[in-house]
Write a protein that holds these residues in place. Structure first.
Motif, PDB file in Angstrom:
ATOM      1  N   UNK A  16       0.792  -1.217   0.000  1.00 20.99           N
ATOM      2  CA  UNK A  16       0.000   0.000   0.000  1.00 20.99           C
ATOM      3  C   UNK A  16       0.825   1.268   0.000  1.00 20.99           C
ATOM      4  N   UNK A  17       2.067   1.183   0.433  1.00 20.29           N
ATOM      5  CA  UNK A  17       2.948   2.353   0.427  1.00 20.29           C
ATOM      6  C   UNK A  17       3.495   2.582  -0.986  1.00 20.29           C
ATOM      7  N   UNK A  18       4.043   3.766  -1.180  1.00 21.53           N
ATOM      8  CA  UNK A  18       4.692   4.081  -2.454  1.00 21.53           C
ATOM      9  C   UNK A  18       6.177   3.747  -2.377  1.00 21.53           C
ATOM     10  N   UNK A  19       6.736   3.354  -3.518  1.00 25.67           N
ATOM     11  CA  UNK A  19       8.167   3.043  -3.597  1.00 25.67           C
ATOM     12  C   UNK A  19       8.815   3.953  -4.627  1.00 25.67           C
ATOM     13  N   UNK A  20       9.899   4.589  -4.232  1.00 24.73           N
ATOM     14  CA  UNK A  20      10.625   5.458  -5.155  1.00 24.73           C
ATOM     15  C   UNK A  20      12.068   4.992  -5.270  1.00 24.73           C
ATOM     16  N   UNK A  21      12.522   4.840  -6.486  1.00 22.60           N
ATOM     17  CA  UNK A  21      13.914   4.485  -6.722  1.00 22.60           C
ATOM     18  C   UNK A  21      14.492   5.438  -7.758  1.00 22.60           C
ATOM     19  N   UNK A  22      15.778   5.702  -7.614  1.00 20.79           N
ATOM     20  CA  UNK A  22      16.434   6.721  -8.411  1.00 20.79           C
ATOM     21  C   UNK A  22      17.577   6.137  -9.224  1.00 20.79           C
ATOM     22  N   UNK A  23      17.818   6.776 -10.365  1.00 20.68           N
ATOM     23  CA  UNK A  23      18.875   6.337 -11.266  1.00 20.68           C
ATOM     24  C   UNK A  23      19.666   7.552 -11.718  1.00 20.68           C
ATOM     25  N   UNK A  24      20.974   7.492 -11.603  1.00 18.30           N
ATOM     26  CA  UNK A  24      21.821   8.554 -12.146  1.00 18.30           C
ATOM     27  C   UNK A  24      22.712   7.957 -13.226  1.00 18.30           C
ATOM     28  N   UNK A  25      22.968   8.735 -14.262  1.00 20.80           N
ATOM     29  CA  UNK A  25      23.771   8.243 -15.375  1.00 20.80           C
ATOM     30  C   UNK A  25      24.804   9.280 -15.748  1.00 20.80           C
ATOM     31  N   UNK A  26      25.728   8.900 -16.643  1.00 19.64           N
ATOM     32  CA  UNK A  26      26.912   9.738 -16.841  1.00 19.64           C
ATOM     33  C   UNK A  26      26.934  10.473 -18.184  1.00 19.64           C
ATOM     34  N   UNK A  27      26.454   9.825 -19.246  1.00 17.41           N
ATOM     35  CA  UNK A  27      26.583  10.426 -20.571  1.00 17.41           C
ATOM     36  C   UNK A  27      25.238  10.864 -21.111  1.00 17.41           C
ATOM     37  N   UNK A  28      25.255  11.638 -22.183  1.00 14.57           N
ATOM     38  CA  UNK A  28      24.000  12.055 -22.817  1.00 14.57           C
ATOM     39  C   UNK A  28      23.245  10.828 -23.325  1.00 14.57           C
ATOM     40  N   UNK A  29      21.933  10.911 -23.292  1.00 13.51           N
ATOM     41  CA  UNK A  29      21.114   9.763 -23.668  1.00 13.51           C
ATOM     42  C   UNK A  29      20.059  10.166 -24.688  1.00 13.51           C
ATOM     43  N   UNK A  30      19.578   9.173 -25.439  1.00 14.60           N
ATOM     44  CA  UNK A  30      18.411   9.370 -26.299  1.00 14.60           C
ATOM     45  C   UNK A  30      17.134   9.041 -25.539  1.00 14.60           C
ATOM     46  N   UNK A  31      17.233   8.021 -24.695  1.00 10.09           N
ATOM     47  CA  UNK A  31      16.094   7.649 -23.872  1.00 10.09           C
ATOM     48  C   UNK A  31      16.579   6.888 -22.652  1.00 10.09           C
ATOM     49  N   UNK A  32      15.694   6.702 -21.707  1.00  5.36           N
ATOM     50  CA  UNK A  32      16.001   5.923 -20.512  1.00  5.36           C
ATOM     51  C   UNK A  32      14.839   4.963 -20.292  1.00  5.36           C
ATOM     52  N   UNK A  33      15.171   3.741 -19.979  1.00  7.06           N
ATOM     53  CA  UNK A  33      14.143   2.726 -19.786  1.00  7.06           C
ATOM     54  C   UNK A  33      14.239   2.145 -18.373  1.00  7.06           C
ATOM     55  N   UNK A  34      13.125   1.617 -17.917  1.00  5.68           N
ATOM     56  CA  UNK A  34      13.096   0.886 -16.652  1.00  5.68           C
ATOM     57  C   UNK A  34      12.620  -0.534 -16.920  1.00  5.68           C
TER      58      UNK A  34
END
Lengths: 114, 113
Positions: A16-34
């Protein structure tokens, strides 16, 4: 070194709670997927956000992207025990083998308890 | 059919054995991938076949040899592996560059004794 670093490495919440996860990256991207991975299984694509988008929704999932900070977050609302899995961000980066390759972050292990 | 099928699901082999992992998809995808994943780590790309052209991660040792008999099939031939090669081997496919989403098989859990 990893293109994507995720935090937290592990997260334990109640159903029932919310879950938040974070992602950091280093280079320029066209897109990001999960992607999501249940233990010992293949990965399942969840959502793709393009570099010109800031936020995207899919069901209980909300993804944000901040290209100035080179970071993204995945929010799972109203979590369920079935959401227990590892979650990986992935970015499309140039590869020495030619063209681009999808490189995965270090992952967040989410456990949702009843 | 939106599946990527991998066989076998589990494999135990000795260091002198030769074995092959198989992957099949019938979605008409023209790019197929082999990833290696150690426990609690992200998948690492080993090989890409895109329109039957092979691209190699140069850090992958030659005891791993990919083969793409046709656009639906992908094999990974294993020879003289080491215990540190024990891992989950994942096959994936992608329809085209515009779609960008990977479809994964459920993997082969390999143990090298």
């Amino acid at each position: 070194s990893q293109q994507g670093e995720e935090d937290p490495q592990a997260l334990s919440i109640q159903e029932g709670e919310n879950a938040t996860m974070n992602c950091s990256y280093k280079t320029s991207i066209n897109n990001l997927q999960w992607y999501r991975q249940n233990s010992g299984r293949g990965l399942v694509h969840l959502i793709l956000i393009r570099s010109n988008e800031r936020e995207k929704h899919s069901g209980r999932l909300r993804v944000t992207l901040d290209t100035s900070k080179k970071s993204s977050s995945l929010l799972i609302t109203a979590s369920r025990a079935a959401d227990t899995a590892s979650y990986f961000c992935a970015t499309d980066v140039p590869w020495g083998g030619g063209g681009n390759k999808l490189t995965f972050g270090t992952g967040t292990q989410l456990k949702v308890e009843l | 059919d939106t599946e990527v099928t991998q066989t076998p699901k589990h494999l135990v082999m000795g260091m002198t054995n030769k074995k092959s992992l198989k992957c099949e998809q019938h979605m008409g995808h023209r790019a197929m991938y082999w990833y290696k994943q150690k426990a609690k780590k992200p998948p690492e790309l080993m090989f890409v076949y895109s329109y039957e052209k092979l691209s190699i991660n140069e850090s992958v040792p030659s005891r791993f040899s990919p083969e793409c008999p046709n656009s639906s099939l992908l094999n990974l031939h294993l020879h003289a592996l080491q215990p540190e090669d024990s891992a989950l081997y994942l096959c994936a496919s992608m329809s085209d560059r515009l779609n960008e989403k990977l479809f994964f098989g459920s993997g082969t859990q390999l143990s090298v004794l």
